[in-house]
Design a protein around this motif. Structure first.
Motif, short mmCIF file in Angstrom:
data_model
loop_
_atom_site.label_atom_id
_atom_site.label_comp_id
_atom_site.label_asym_id
_atom_site.label_seq_id
_atom_site.Cartn_x
_atom_site.Cartn_y
_atom_site.Cartn_z
N GLY A 1 0.82 -1.20 0.00
CA GLY A 1 0.00 0.00 0.00
C GLY A 1 0.86 1.25 0.00
O GLY A 1 1.90 1.30 0.66
N SER A 2 0.42 2.27 -0.71
CA SER A 2 1.21 3.49 -0.88
C SER A 2 1.20 4.39 0.35
O SER A 2 2.10 5.20 0.55
CB SER A 2 0.68 4.29 -2.07
N GLY A 3 0.15 4.25 1.20
CA GLY A 3 -0.05 5.24 2.24
C GLY A 3 -0.65 6.51 1.64
O GLY A 3 -0.87 6.61 0.42
N LEU A 4 -0.95 7.47 2.49
CA LEU A 4 -1.60 8.70 2.05
C LEU A 4 -0.62 9.56 1.26
O LEU A 4 0.46 9.90 1.73
CB LEU A 4 -2.12 9.47 3.25
N MET A 5 -1.00 9.91 0.02
CA MET A 5 -0.17 10.72 -0.86
C MET A 5 -0.86 12.06 -1.12
O MET A 5 -2.05 12.10 -1.44
CB MET A 5 0.07 10.00 -2.18
N ALA A 6 -0.11 13.14 -0.98
CA ALA A 6 -0.61 14.49 -1.24
C ALA A 6 -1.88 14.77 -0.44
O ALA A 6 -2.77 15.51 -0.89
CB ALA A 6 -0.86 14.69 -2.74
N ASN A 7 -1.98 14.16 0.72
CA ASN A 7 -3.09 14.37 1.65
C ASN A 7 -4.45 13.92 1.13
O ASN A 7 -5.46 14.17 1.78
CB ASN A 7 -3.18 15.84 2.07
N TYR B 1 -9.68 8.35 -3.04
CA TYR B 1 -9.47 9.80 -2.95
C TYR B 1 -10.32 10.32 -1.80
O TYR B 1 -11.52 10.01 -1.70
CB TYR B 1 -9.88 10.50 -4.25
N TYR B 2 -9.71 11.12 -0.92
CA TYR B 2 -10.39 11.63 0.27
C TYR B 2 -10.24 13.14 0.32
O TYR B 2 -9.13 13.67 0.20
CB TYR B 2 -9.80 11.00 1.53
N SER B 3 -11.37 13.82 0.49
CA SER B 3 -11.34 15.28 0.56
C SER B 3 -12.50 15.74 1.42
O SER B 3 -13.66 15.58 1.04
CB SER B 3 -11.44 15.89 -0.83
#
Length: 755
Positions: free
Chosen positions: A200-206, A239-241
């Protein structure tokens, strides 16, 4: 019709969106109202569960069992998901290869897999034609499942085929905020092996997260030539926002399994051993194997089931404020596969493309049965939540298409040009739509009243020529099915927490279900008339008590499931090993389920369950045309495949990194037919498994776990499944039964590294 279903789905979505637009407050919370029962969809912290398929909660008037990630990991060495599900009350797992891999299935309260609603993130896994779930079509799905909830009885599930005996809701693993992954290797008896890697990449660019898994599972199987070769994948990105999450995932794989679904008789087991079966067997003068009567035989080495399935989901969650949330899931599933079979001494007249008109002409052949299917749809819902009221509105729609056809690769004595073309060809279209409304109301503290109303409409059409030859008409069986079903499925209940840790609940539900494809096409195999199968109806009454404390969880649930026109198994199967079912006007299942989970000490816990039941057909009239008791009223008979007792007992020892789990499972005697014939029974069995594990932390890894599972610890000789039937021939009665033996004591070791 298509316009109606599209309108139905859009209406469900619009209902949620319009309701949400009436409120404009911001929200700081993304937690579901778990204390007030059902949550259709939510999302919270990125590292927690992001999508919850329709679930029961602590205040739901439903009998259910939750299986968490820790228990899932203990059972993900390589066996199929039914091995995990069998740990829950009233559940039975069956397997054709003898080691829990390949042709596996389940029954719940005696109800077969075609009547259990199985979902992943709210998307149905049940095949729209057969209504069953074929677990090896989604290989190693267990490695990507975060948790499982099993609802017994009519349940509260609303998507997919009707939950006639229960519902199994699975949620895939949440995306993690930190970079990491795992690698897992397993090896054991019968060359059983698994290799799996996840990253897993982890959280990228928030905002962004991506992870993927690749797996392979292989085994020679306990049953001779019961080989399994499963390749699978899972890819997901999110994607989370703010209060919105969008998740795209795809999972599936390629399965190749040797056909073992014909079973073996007790006489054959005595002559050739418990691993023997006849699939792919043919006579040949120079065969390397000799039967008891001196016949020389060999085996076709490509007698296999080959299937590719790709499941794709797009999940959108949005939280408008503290009161309103919305979920929309779109999905598309592609499947393609075939059986490849060697058939000896086939009557060539039964294959229309061969041009043979003489019924006495026979020859050996290699044939294929092929299908290609597309399933797509959308689920949409909105959740309204206040201190006293939780309400959910939504709908779903799906479309399924699947051509079935067969071709012949080789016929002994014929040129390849003479066997070209299709020997049968038919098509299926099915549309399934529903709208629903759920409500949980707390008029006073500790009291919850719930209502769940669903309207479901099903359109099922099938046409063309089937693979069965009709000897009365001297032609391939024509298919002409055009059915439209309207179902109303209400569920009401009450839950009362009358003291600390104590709760009482009661519920009543009505569930309806349409017949399967085989119920239509294969009815001629046992019926003398041209009648059609009828839809089933269930009236489900549940009453339960539960006590929960820090160290003890104990409960009892009483159920009475009354059926009209229940489609019960006859004991016979068709050419693809699907059960042949017949409607009975009046039948019931009733029983009591007791569950226990006791943390005796910090290092030791005990869990167990007992189900005692009575499963009866009232005034059973035997309508099987070839049966020795045809058209006789046999009185009250026990429903086939319905044991009157099931029990499990588990001991969990754990200290620091060490753990040992001992689990024993008992299943009572089962009749294979509805005539209660002692020669057509599946004996009771009791089997014990032992799982040992040790987990340690290293500077270069989050954890390393070494584990070994000893299956069938006490070397019990048993069969998990069987089928059988009775018939008359020249005035003589015959009872035939075919069994699926399970492996004696065997091992599967595993090492898993998390980084």
């Amino acid at each position: 019709m298509k316009r109606f279903f599209l309108t139905l789905a859009v209406a469900g979505l619009s209902l949620g969106v319009q309701a949400a637009n009436h409120v404009a407050q911001d929200s700081k919370s993304t937690q579901s109202l778990s204390s007030q029962a059902d949550s259709v969809a939510m999302y919270g912290d990125i590292g927690t569960i992001e999508v919850i398929a329709l679930r029961a909660g602590k205040s739901s008037p439903v009998a259910y069992t939750d299986i968490g990630r820790k228990e899932i990991e203990r059972n993900s060495y390589g066996t199929d998901i039914p091995s995990l599900l069998a740990l829950s009350p009233s559940m039975i797992a069956t397997n054709e290869t003898g080691i829990g891999i390949g042709g596996t299935s389940i029954r719940l309260r005696g109800t077969d897999a075609a009547r259990l609603n199985v979902t992943v993130n709210g998307m149905s896994l049940n095949n729209p034609d057969s209504h069953s779930t074929y677990w090896y079509d989604t290989p190693d799905l267990i490695s990507s499942v975060e948790d499982v909830q099993i609802q017994r009885g009519a349940g509260i599930s609303t998507n997919g085929t009707g939950a006639f005996g229960g519902a199994i809701n699975m949620t895939t693993s949440a995306l993690q905020t930190d970079f990491g992954g795992s690698a897992s290797l397993s090896y054991g008896s019968y060359n059983t092996n698994k290799q799996s890697v996840h990253i897993g990449s982890g959280l990228m660019a928030n905002h962004w997260v991506v992870d993927a898994r690749l797996s392979h599972i292989g085994s020679d199987g306990y049953i001779d030539r019961g080989a399994t070769d499963l390749k699978s994948y899972m890819v997901q990105g999110g994607y989370y926002s703010g209060h919105t999450s969008v998740k795209l995932l795809s999972f599936g794989g390629m399965a190749k399994t040797y056909l073992t679904y014909t079973g073996v008789t007790k006489e054959e087991m005595e002559l050739y051993g418990r691993r023997y079966h006849t699939e792919g067997q043919y006579e040949t003068s120079n065969g390397p194997y000799t039967l008891a009567d001196g016949t020389k035989v060999d085996y076709y080495d490509d007698q296999t089931d080959n299937y590719l399935q790709l499941n794709n989901q797009l999940i959108v969650n949005h939280s408008f404020n503290e009161r309103w949330k919305m979920n929309v899931t779109g999905y598309y599933t592609y499947g393609y596969g075939y059986y490849k079979q060697y058939k000896a001494d086939r009557t060539l007249l039964e294959y229309g493309n061969l041009g043979v008109e003489d019924s006495s002409v026979e020859a050996d052949m290699i044939r294929r049965k092929i299908m290609r299917n597309h399933t797509f749809g959308v689920n949409a819902s909105a959740h309204y939540n206040t201190k006293r009221l939780s309400a959910i509105f939504g709908g779903a729609w799906s479309h399924y298409s699947c051509p079935h056809w067969g071709d012949i690769e080789w016929v002994d004595g014929m040129a390849s040009s003479e066997v070209a073309g299709r020997w049968y060809d038919n098509d299926v279209r099915k549309q399934d739509g529903n709208i629903f409304a759920k409500m949980v109301w707390s008029p006073v503290e500790k009291l919850n009243i719930s209502a769940d109303l669903q309207y479901r409409i099903v359109s099922y059409r099938a046409w063309g020529v089937n693979d069965n030859f009709d000897w009365n008409r001297m032609q391939m069986q024509p298919i002409s099915i055009d059915k439209l079903y309207h179902f109303f499925n209400p569920h009401v209940g009450i839950n009362y927490n009358f003291a600390k840790g104590h709760r009482l609940y009661a519920s009543f539900a009505i569930a309806n279900k349409e017949p399967t494809r085989a119920d239509f096409t294969d009815r001629y195999m046992f019926s003398q008339d041209d009648s059609e199968p009828m839809p089933e109806r269930l009236f489900d009454y549940e009453l339960g008590y539960q006590y929960t404390s820090k160290r003890l969880n104990v409960g009892i649930n009483f159920y009475y499931m009354q059926y009209r026109n229940q489609l019960i198994p006859t004991g016979m199967v068709n050419d693809s090993s699907d059960a042949l079912n017949v409607n009975v006007p009046d039948s019931y299942r009733c029983g009591a389920e007791v569950v226990l989970d006791w943390n005796v000490a910090k290092w030791f816990s005990v869990n167990g369950s007992v189900t005692v039941s009575r499963n009866k057909i009232r005034n059973y009239i035997d309508l099987l045309a070839d049966s020795p008791t045809f058209e006789q009223n046999l009185g009250d008979m026990t429903i086939a495949y319905s044991p009157n007792c099931m029990a499990s007992l588990g001991f969990d020892f754990h200290h620091k990194g060490f753990e040992a789990l001992l689990n024993t499972r008992y299943v009572g005697k089962q009749y294979l037919t509805n005539n209660q014939i002692e020669s057509l029974t599946l004996d009771s069995y009791c089997v014990t498994n032992l799982d040992l594990g040790y987990t340690l932390s290293l500077p270069t890894a989050r954890s390393v776990r070494f584990g070994i599972t000893i299956y069938n610890l006490f070397n019990t000789e048993y069969c998990s499944n069987a089928y059988g039937y009775s018939y008359m021939w020249d005035g003589v009665r015959y009872d035939e039964a075919y069994y699926f033996p399970q492996a004696p004591l065997h091992l599967l070791a595993n090492v898993t590294v998390k980084f």
